[in-house]
Motif scaffolding. Structure first.
Motif, PDB file in Angstrom:
ATOM      1  N   SER A  33       0.823  -1.211   0.000  1.00 17.49           N
ATOM      2  CA  SER A  33       0.000   0.000   0.000  1.00 17.49           C
ATOM      3  C   SER A  33       0.856   1.259   0.000  1.00 17.49           C
ATOM      4  O   SER A  33       0.533   2.244  -0.679  1.00 17.49           O
ATOM      5  N   SER A  36       2.116   2.062  -3.397  1.00 21.73           N
ATOM      6  CA  SER A  36       1.094   2.349  -4.409  1.00 21.73           C
ATOM      7  C   SER A  36       1.016   3.827  -4.756  1.00 21.73           C
ATOM      8  O   SER A  36       0.349   4.199  -5.727  1.00 21.73           O
ATOM      9  N   GLN A  40      -0.781   4.671  -8.339  1.00 19.92           N
ATOM     10  CA  GLN A  40      -2.188   5.058  -8.215  1.00 19.92           C
ATOM     11  C   GLN A  40      -2.569   6.283  -9.045  1.00 19.92           C
ATOM     12  O   GLN A  40      -3.642   6.293  -9.671  1.00 19.92           O
ATOM     13  N   ILE A 153     -15.323   0.698  -7.884  1.00 23.03           N
ATOM     14  CA  ILE A 153     -13.988   0.534  -7.305  1.00 23.03           C
ATOM     15  C   ILE A 153     -13.799   1.352  -6.027  1.00 23.03           C
ATOM     16  O   ILE A 153     -12.710   1.359  -5.463  1.00 23.03           O
ATOM     17  N   ARG A 154     -14.849   2.031  -5.580  1.00 22.97           N
ATOM     18  CA  ARG A 154     -14.730   2.878  -4.382  1.00 22.97           C
ATOM     19  C   ARG A 154     -14.298   2.093  -3.145  1.00 22.97           C
ATOM     20  O   ARG A 154     -13.378   2.538  -2.436  1.00 22.97           O
ATOM     21  N   PRO A 155     -14.886   0.923  -2.852  1.00 19.10           N
ATOM     22  CA  PRO A 155     -14.443   0.187  -1.652  1.00 19.10           C
ATOM     23  C   PRO A 155     -12.965  -0.196  -1.713  1.00 19.10           C
ATOM     24  O   PRO A 155     -12.244  -0.092  -0.709  1.00 19.10           O
ATOM     25  N   MET A 156     -12.513  -0.619  -2.905  1.00 21.31           N
ATOM     26  CA  MET A 156     -11.109  -0.994  -3.055  1.00 21.31           C
ATOM     27  C   MET A 156     -10.197   0.220  -2.880  1.00 21.31           C
ATOM     28  O   MET A 156      -9.141   0.147  -2.245  1.00 21.31           O
ATOM     29  N   ALA A 157     -10.613   1.354  -3.448  1.00 22.49           N
ATOM     30  CA  ALA A 157      -9.814   2.573  -3.342  1.00 22.49           C
ATOM     31  C   ALA A 157      -9.718   3.035  -1.893  1.00 22.49           C
ATOM     32  O   ALA A 157      -8.637   3.437  -1.424  1.00 22.49           O
ATOM     33  N   ALA A 159     -10.058   1.179   0.823  1.00 21.84           N
ATOM     34  CA  ALA A 159      -9.262   0.218   1.590  1.00 21.84           C
ATOM     35  C   ALA A 159      -7.769   0.387   1.318  1.00 21.84           C
ATOM     36  O   ALA A 159      -6.945   0.377   2.247  1.00 21.84           O
ATOM     37  N   LEU A 160      -7.408   0.549   0.050  1.00 16.06           N
ATOM     38  CA  LEU A 160      -5.993   0.678  -0.315  1.00 16.06           C
ATOM     39  C   LEU A 160      -5.384   1.939   0.283  1.00 16.06           C
ATOM     40  O   LEU A 160      -4.282   1.905   0.841  1.00 16.06           O
ATOM     41  N   ASN A 161      -6.093   3.043   0.192  1.00 12.74           N
ATOM     42  CA  ASN A 161      -5.535   4.300   0.683  1.00 12.74           C
ATOM     43  C   ASN A 161      -5.596   4.413   2.200  1.00 12.74           C
ATOM     44  O   ASN A 161      -4.752   5.076   2.807  1.00 12.74           O
TER      45      ASN A 161
END
Length: 224
Positions: A33, A36, A40, A153-157, A159-161
């Motif tokens: 992360s 990224s 990103q 892709i909001r949940p993934m974004a 979580a990643l950030n």
């Protein structure tokens, strides 16, 4: 001073190191992360372009640039060190997680720069030079904001950030107050970018609708 503020806020970086050290998977996640930040922005620009989110794309790009410039400027005025300069305490977890200390790596470079012993950082050196405010934190918040409307892709974004922010105190050696500063920096950058967008969009529209003249200054048509 920064360490004292962290303690007043109830944050203990040594406890955080020990917490991650007994969870190897968390150290791996932190590394992915944290790195990224390099890829990103390209992905976000591609997604926003594909979705025809012109305003959000421009504001994101301008805000990211403004945040970086301000972070460098603030650090130049107040070159605060990172929490890792206090790594004089021998902690086996630091070696276990392969974290830098003041005697080597990018922390040593930072200390040398602040002391005037060095003036430049060679290209390719793993140097996380900016201490306060945390640009990693600001970038993570800007990344999440940029993709907040993309439901797929909001949940993934998020979580990643969120993971990037959580990794920042560990891998970036930041104080907790650095993250607070990065959060304020991200907010200020978005507000500033939003405020200048109408002027930028207006200039772009004028340029786009400007009629093309099929003749030169001589007034004669250009031959086909």
């Amino acid at each position: 001073m920064m360490l004292g503020i962290d303690r007043a806020l109830g944050y203990d970086w040594q406890h955080y190191v020990r917490f991650v050290a007994v969870r190897p998977w968390l150290r791996t996640l932190d590394g992915i992360s944290y790195a990224s930040i390099l890829w990103q922005p390209a992905l976000i620009c591609f997604v926003l372009s594909l979705r025809n989110q012109e305003r959000r794309l421009v504001v994101y790009q301008v805000a990211t640039f403004v945040a970086l410039v301000l972070a460098v400027a603030i650090f130049a005025i107040a070159p605060v060190t990172t929490a890792w300069v206090h790594g004089v305490v021998v902690m086996p977890e630091i070696q276990q997680l392969d974290l830098p200390v003041a005697s080597g790596g990018w922390v040593h470079k930072l200390v040398a720069l602040r002391a005037g012993q060095e003036r430049m950082v060679a290209w390719g050196v793993d140097a996380r030079i900016i201490g306060f405010p945390s640009f990693h934190c600001a970038a993570a918040l800007l990344n999440g904001w940029a993709l907040a409307r993309e439901r797929a892709i909001r949940p993934m974004a998020i979580a990643l950030n969120a993971a990037m922010i959580a990794a920042t105190p560990l891998l970036g050696g930041h104080y907790l107050v650095d993250l607070i500063g990065g959060s304020v920096l991200a907010l200020a950058s978005v507000v500033l970018a939003n405020s200048v967008y109408p002027q930028m969009a207006g200039m772009h529209r004028k340029e786009r609708v400007r009629p093309r003249r099929p003749w030169r200054n001589t007034g004669r048509p250009i031959a086909a």
